[in-house]
Design a protein around this motif. Structure first.
Motif, short mmCIF file in Angstrom:
data_model
loop_
_atom_site.label_atom_id
_atom_site.label_comp_id
_atom_site.label_asym_id
_atom_site.label_seq_id
_atom_site.Cartn_x
_atom_site.Cartn_y
_atom_site.Cartn_z
N THR A 1 3.55 -0.35 8.04
CA THR A 1 3.18 0.93 7.50
C THR A 1 3.67 1.86 8.35
OG1 THR A 1 1.11 1.03 8.62
CG2 THR A 1 1.04 -0.20 6.57
N GLY B 1 0.78 -1.22 0.10
CA GLY B 1 -0.12 -0.05 -0.13
C GLY B 1 0.88 1.12 -0.16
N ARG B 2 0.37 2.52 -0.18
CA ARG B 2 0.79 3.68 -0.13
C ARG B 2 2.05 3.95 1.05
NH1 ARG B 2 -2.68 8.87 -0.05
NH2 ARG B 2 -2.71 8.50 2.20
N ASN B 3 1.43 3.67 2.14
CA ASN B 3 2.16 3.85 3.25
C ASN B 3 3.03 2.57 3.99
OD1 ASN B 3 1.16 6.50 3.59
ND2 ASN B 3 -0.51 5.69 4.60
#
Length: 298
Positions: A106, A89-91
């Protein structure tokens, strides 16, 4: 930053989800999080997680044969249990794939501080990651007082210094001090025996109460709401709001990038602690960064 109660509940969830299972692969997307290169990260792949432990605010995975993986979540690092093969994911910083699912690390902050190490040897693990502080739930009141008074620090600093006490950070130290009815800027050397005993009682009660609260919240699942700001807290994160113990408006001390919340009625005999008048004291005994306040890495 996840502190002792949060880390304990994380470890209990990891016991249920990964201990006894083989780590198939580690996928790192945030390369800055990886702080070691020897042994390589691949050394833990294909190995069974034999157990977990806590060193301060750090989570330790034991892979047997004196091989360990250490994760320090710092301020905004978090762990999530997802279906096997989940994307970072993005983080996302890293994904640890098991047959039963994937553990995703994350970090929401732009300042990437969360860290991963692979360590060979118990001695090296202790040298690099054990900050040396006493375990606050394992020492009796007499030992606690001796450790507390060994250095003449402000109470806030003493509680959050990982070389003095292990696992206590900004949030729970605020809650401990209001429960004990002690000012965050009192010096450890100023406490009499009764006050030291009261502080020890508040440490035990606060950490055990919040560990039980978080444990009940998670149940048999995995922690999903790890935060230092909870509405049930008496003073932490409640500047300008009523104290959860007496209803007096919560005040704060702000120094550099840090903030301490306290109740003047419960802790300072009604006095407001002015930031400017404390500046000389805080310069000598107060951290200037989050890392200083919490748990600086090796």
């Amino acid at each position: 930053m996840p502190e002792l109660p949060d880390v304990v509940v994380y470890l209990e969830a990891l016991e249920r989800h990964v201990v006894g299972h083989t780590l198939d692969k580690v996928r790192v997307s945030g390369i800055s999080a990886l702080k070691s290169f020897d042994p390589p990260l691949g050394a833990i792949e294909g190995r069974v997680v034999a157990g977990t432990r806590r060193l301060g605010k750090r989570l330790v995975f034991d892979f047997g044969d004196d091989l360990f993986c250490v994760i320090h979540l710092m301020v905004s690092g978090r762990l999530h249990w997802r279906d096997r093969g989940a994307k970072a994911g993005r983080n996302g910083l890293a994904v640890f794939d098991f047959a039963t699912g994937s553990l995703v690390l994350t970090e929401a902050s732009k300042k990437k501080r969360a860290s991963i190490w692979v360590v060979a040897g118990s001695d090296q693990l202790a040298a690099d990651h054990d900050r040396g502080g006493a375990e606050p739930l394992e020492v009796d009141a007499t030992t606690f007082a001796e450790v507390l008074r060994a250095r003449n620090r402000t109470l806030k600093r003493a509680l959050t210094d990982p070389t003095i006490f292990s696992g206590i950070g900004n949030a729970y130290s605020d809650e401990i001090l209001v429960r004990a009815g002690l000012s965050p800027v009192r010096r450890t050397g100023q406490l009499d025996d009764a006050e030291a005993a009261r502080l020890h009682g508040a440490v035990v009660a606060t950490l055990e109460e919040w560990t039980d609260r978080l444990r009940a919240e998670v149940g048999e699942g995995f922690p999903s709401k790890v935060t230092a700001f909870r509405p049930e807290m008496a003073v932490h994160g409640r500047h300008g709001e009523p104290c959860g113990l007496c209803g007096t408006t919560v005040q704060r001390i702000v120094y550099a990038s840090n903030e301490v919340n306290y109740c003047p009625a419960c802790q300072t005999e009604g006095r407001i602690l002015a930031d400017r008048s404390l500046s000389r004291l805080l310069k000598d005994d107060w951290p200037t960064t989050i890392e200083d306040l919490e748990d600086r890495g090796p």
